[in-house]
Design a protein around this motif. Structure first.
Motif, PDB file in Angstrom:
ATOM      1  N   PHE A 102       0.829  -1.208   0.000  1.00 25.64           N
ATOM      2  CA  PHE A 102       0.000   0.000   0.000  1.00 25.64           C
ATOM      3  C   PHE A 102       0.861   1.255   0.000  1.00 25.64           C
ATOM      4  CE2 PHE A 102      -3.670  -2.533   1.743  1.00 25.64           C
ATOM      5  CZ  PHE A 102      -4.571  -2.211   0.743  1.00 25.64           C
ATOM      6  N   ALA A 103       1.862   1.289   0.859  1.00 30.58           N
ATOM      7  CA  ALA A 103       2.723   2.473   0.946  1.00 30.58           C
ATOM      8  C   ALA A 103       3.440   2.727  -0.378  1.00 30.58           C
ATOM      9  CB  ALA A 103       3.723   2.317   2.092  1.00 30.58           C
ATOM     10  N   ASN A 104       3.991   1.670  -0.954  1.00 30.38           N
ATOM     11  CA  ASN A 104       4.688   1.830  -2.234  1.00 30.38           C
ATOM     12  C   ASN A 104       3.744   2.316  -3.324  1.00 30.38           C
ATOM     13  OD1 ASN A 104       7.163   1.030  -1.192  1.00 30.38           O
ATOM     14  ND2 ASN A 104       6.859  -1.105  -1.757  1.00 30.38           N
ATOM     15  N   PHE A 105       2.553   1.726  -3.400  1.00 30.00           N
ATOM     16  CA  PHE A 105       1.627   2.108  -4.455  1.00 30.00           C
ATOM     17  C   PHE A 105       1.110   3.531  -4.264  1.00 30.00           C
ATOM     18  CE2 PHE A 105      -2.667   2.291  -6.371  1.00 30.00           C
ATOM     19  CZ  PHE A 105      -2.252   2.264  -7.691  1.00 30.00           C
ATOM     20  N   THR A 106       0.714   3.891  -3.053  1.00 27.33           N
ATOM     21  CA  THR A 106       0.152   5.226  -2.849  1.00 27.33           C
ATOM     22  C   THR A 106       1.222   6.313  -3.021  1.00 27.33           C
ATOM     23  OG1 THR A 106       0.381   5.065  -0.431  1.00 27.33           O
ATOM     24  CG2 THR A 106      -1.764   4.460  -1.393  1.00 27.33           C
ATOM     25  N   ARG A 107       2.482   5.982  -2.762  1.00 27.99           N
ATOM     26  CA  ARG A 107       3.574   6.952  -2.984  1.00 27.99           C
ATOM     27  C   ARG A 107       3.925   7.078  -4.461  1.00 27.99           C
ATOM     28  NH1 ARG A 107       6.226   4.791   1.665  1.00 27.99           N
ATOM     29  NH2 ARG A 107       7.458   3.513   0.269  1.00 27.99           N
ATOM     30  N   VAL A 162     -12.233  15.286   4.126  1.00 28.67           N
ATOM     31  CA  VAL A 162     -11.481  14.203   4.749  1.00 28.67           C
ATOM     32  C   VAL A 162     -11.648  12.935   3.909  1.00 28.67           C
ATOM     33  CG1 VAL A 162     -11.230  12.766   6.821  1.00 28.67           C
ATOM     34  CG2 VAL A 162     -11.827  15.195   7.045  1.00 28.67           C
ATOM     35  N   PRO A 163     -10.551  12.344   3.411  1.00 33.09           N
ATOM     36  CA  PRO A 163     -10.661  11.113   2.622  1.00 33.09           C
ATOM     37  C   PRO A 163     -11.316   9.975   3.412  1.00 33.09           C
ATOM     38  CG  PRO A 163      -8.517  12.093   2.280  1.00 33.09           C
ATOM     39  CD  PRO A 163      -9.173  12.848   3.420  1.00 33.09           C
ATOM     40  N   VAL A 164     -12.285   9.312   2.765  1.00 30.36           N
ATOM     41  CA  VAL A 164     -12.967   8.178   3.382  1.00 30.36           C
ATOM     42  C   VAL A 164     -12.808   6.909   2.545  1.00 30.36           C
ATOM     43  CG1 VAL A 164     -14.633   9.602   4.625  1.00 30.36           C
ATOM     44  CG2 VAL A 164     -15.196   8.778   2.320  1.00 30.36           C
ATOM     45  N   GLY A 165     -12.151   7.027   1.383  1.00 31.68           N
ATOM     46  CA  GLY A 165     -11.919   5.871   0.533  1.00 31.68           C
ATOM     47  C   GLY A 165     -11.147   6.265  -0.706  1.00 31.68           C
ATOM     48  N   TRP A 166     -10.711   5.234  -1.423  1.00 25.07           N
ATOM     49  CA  TRP A 166      -9.983   5.490  -2.670  1.00 25.07           C
ATOM     50  C   TRP A 166     -10.045   4.262  -3.562  1.00 25.07           C
ATOM     51  CZ3 TRP A 166      -5.403   2.709  -3.757  1.00 25.07           C
ATOM     52  CH2 TRP A 166      -4.807   2.047  -2.668  1.00 25.07           C
ATOM     53  N   ALA A 167      -9.783   4.510  -4.835  1.00 22.95           N
ATOM     54  CA  ALA A 167      -9.782   3.434  -5.825  1.00 22.95           C
ATOM     55  C   ALA A 167      -8.762   3.776  -6.895  1.00 22.95           C
ATOM     56  CB  ALA A 167     -11.168   3.287  -6.433  1.00 22.95           C
ATOM     57  N   ALA A 168      -8.349   2.743  -7.646  1.00 23.81           N
ATOM     58  CA  ALA A 168      -7.331   2.980  -8.672  1.00 23.81           C
ATOM     59  C   ALA A 168      -7.541   2.080  -9.873  1.00 23.81           C
ATOM     60  CB  ALA A 168      -5.940   2.733  -8.092  1.00 23.81           C
ATOM     61  N   ARG A 169      -7.034   2.574 -10.998  1.00 26.06           N
ATOM     62  CA  ARG A 169      -6.904   1.819 -12.242  1.00 26.06           C
ATOM     63  C   ARG A 169      -5.433   1.966 -12.619  1.00 26.06           C
ATOM     64  NH1 ARG A 169      -9.784   5.353 -15.526  1.00 26.06           N
ATOM     65  NH2 ARG A 169      -9.198   4.144 -17.348  1.00 26.06           N
ATOM     66  N   GLU A 170      -4.617   0.997 -12.242  1.00 25.26           N
ATOM     67  CA  GLU A 170      -3.162   1.113 -12.379  1.00 25.26           C
ATOM     68  C   GLU A 170      -2.696   1.356 -13.797  1.00 25.26           C
ATOM     69  OE1 GLU A 170      -0.680  -1.703 -10.257  1.00 25.26           O
ATOM     70  OE2 GLU A 170      -2.298  -1.981  -8.795  1.00 25.26           O
ATOM     71  N   ASP A 171      -3.392   0.827 -14.783  1.00 29.77           N
ATOM     72  CA  ASP A 171      -2.971   0.995 -16.171  1.00 29.77           C
ATOM     73  C   ASP A 171      -3.906   1.916 -16.952  1.00 29.77           C
ATOM     74  OD1 ASP A 171      -0.741  -0.711 -15.905  1.00 29.77           O
ATOM     75  OD2 ASP A 171      -2.057  -2.454 -16.083  1.00 29.77           O
ATOM     76  N   PHE A 172      -4.771   2.645 -16.258  1.00 28.84           N
ATOM     77  CA  PHE A 172      -5.753   3.515 -16.893  1.00 28.84           C
ATOM     78  C   PHE A 172      -6.564   2.769 -17.955  1.00 28.84           C
ATOM     79  CE2 PHE A 172      -2.583   6.756 -15.501  1.00 28.84           C
ATOM     80  CZ  PHE A 172      -3.385   7.397 -14.583  1.00 28.84           C
ATOM     81  N   ASP A 173      -6.789   1.475 -17.715  1.00 32.18           N
ATOM     82  CA  ASP A 173      -7.591   0.683 -18.644  1.00 32.18           C
ATOM     83  C   ASP A 173      -8.945   0.393 -17.998  1.00 32.18           C
ATOM     84  OD1 ASP A 173      -6.974  -1.239 -16.755  1.00 32.18           O
ATOM     85  OD2 ASP A 173      -5.757  -2.461 -18.103  1.00 32.18           O
ATOM     86  N   GLU A 174      -9.576  -0.705 -18.382  1.00 30.68           N
ATOM     87  CA  GLU A 174     -10.906  -1.032 -17.855  1.00 30.68           C
ATOM     88  C   GLU A 174     -10.865  -1.762 -16.520  1.00 30.68           C
ATOM     89  OE1 GLU A 174      -9.861  -4.730 -20.223  1.00 30.68           O
ATOM     90  OE2 GLU A 174      -9.334  -2.629 -20.230  1.00 30.68           O
ATOM     91  N   THR A 175      -9.677  -2.012 -15.989  1.00 33.51           N
ATOM     92  CA  THR A 175      -9.546  -2.812 -14.778  1.00 33.51           C
ATOM     93  C   THR A 175      -9.394  -1.945 -13.534  1.00 33.51           C
ATOM     94  OG1 THR A 175      -8.536  -4.588 -16.058  1.00 33.51           O
ATOM     95  CG2 THR A 175      -8.233  -4.654 -13.671  1.00 33.51           C
ATOM     96  N   ILE A 176     -10.311  -2.139 -12.599  1.00 33.18           N
ATOM     97  CA  ILE A 176     -10.232  -1.481 -11.289  1.00 33.18           C
ATOM     98  C   ILE A 176      -9.322  -2.359 -10.434  1.00 33.18           C
ATOM     99  CG2 ILE A 176     -11.535  -0.770  -9.250  1.00 33.18           C
ATOM    100  CD1 ILE A 176     -14.011  -0.586 -11.207  1.00 33.18           C
ATOM    101  N   THR A 177      -8.163  -1.836 -10.073  1.00 39.45           N
ATOM    102  CA  THR A 177      -7.175  -2.642  -9.359  1.00 39.45           C
ATOM    103  C   THR A 177      -7.256  -2.483  -7.850  1.00 39.45           C
ATOM    104  OG1 THR A 177      -5.545  -0.877  -9.631  1.00 39.45           O
ATOM    105  CG2 THR A 177      -5.552  -2.650 -11.282  1.00 39.45           C
ATOM    106  N   ASP A 178      -7.794  -1.393  -7.396  1.00 35.95           N
ATOM    107  CA  ASP A 178      -7.926  -1.139  -5.957  1.00 35.95           C
ATOM    108  C   ASP A 178      -9.259  -0.464  -5.707  1.00 35.95           C
ATOM    109  OD1 ASP A 178      -5.151  -1.419  -4.318  1.00 35.95           O
ATOM    110  OD2 ASP A 178      -4.748  -0.890  -6.417  1.00 35.95           O
ATOM    111  N   PHE A 179      -9.907  -0.841  -4.593  1.00 32.43           N
ATOM    112  CA  PHE A 179     -11.162  -0.213  -4.208  1.00 32.43           C
ATOM    113  C   PHE A 179     -11.277  -0.362  -2.699  1.00 32.43           C
ATOM    114  CE2 PHE A 179     -15.623   0.583  -3.742  1.00 32.43           C
ATOM    115  CZ  PHE A 179     -15.903   1.496  -4.741  1.00 32.43           C
TER     116      PHE A 179
END
Length: 168
Positions: free
Chosen positions: A44-49, A63-80
């Protein structure tokens, strides 16, 4: 007020903590060891940095209450990840809708994701929002250095036009 924004570099530590709290809750059915927790925190630390450009943050009153990511900016949600203290308040639904819109705008017709098969809360959340299970498998998870039962889910975002002839 609820807002969704792109992550900033300075969000990394807070996003790591949100991810860890949500991850620990999701792992209750799998179990965890000290080594798994250390590996997950490091991931988590490596990815968020380093991957903050790929992250969307949902905030309540700044105040952040959640986050999500698409690591390759494609159709895949990699984190939620929604902070467990803020679950079932609509934040996940809003964040997912924003991700789906970004995926559509990028020209993809469907959204994809993977989650732990035993994380029934996550599976139910995504199914209730139109995702269906495509496959079940055992997948190695480097964050926890463990093979985990995983489901692949997808949702069609752009409806295809029917090419069949109809006189009506």
């Amino acid at each position: 007020m609820v807002t969704i924004r792109k992550a900033l570099q300075e969000d990394a530590e807070l996003l790591t903590e949100i991810g860890m709290r949500a991850w620990r809750k999701a792992m209750t059915h799998v179990g965890e060891t000290d080594a798994m927790v250390i590996n997950a925190r490091s991931a988590f630390a490596n990815f968020t940095r380093s991957g903050w450009l790929h992250i969307l943050v949902i905030e309540k009153s700044g105040v952040p209450v959640g986050w999500a990511a698409r690591e390759d900016f494609d159709e895949t949600i990699t984190d939620f990840w929604i902070d467990p203290d803020h679950e079932r308040k609509g934040y996940g639904t809003l964040l997912l809708a924003s991700l789906e819109e970004d995926i559509r705008k990028a020209g993809f017709e469907e959204a994809r994701l993977e989650t732990h098969a035993r994380n029934q809360q996550a599976v139910d959340f995504f199914r209730a929002r139109g995702f269906s299970i495509q496959w079940l498998s055992i997948v190695y998870n480097p964050k926890i250095d463990l093979d985990v039962e995983t489901v692949g889910m997808h949702k069609i975002l752009i409806q295809q036009e029917d090419d069949t002839y109809s006189p009506h």
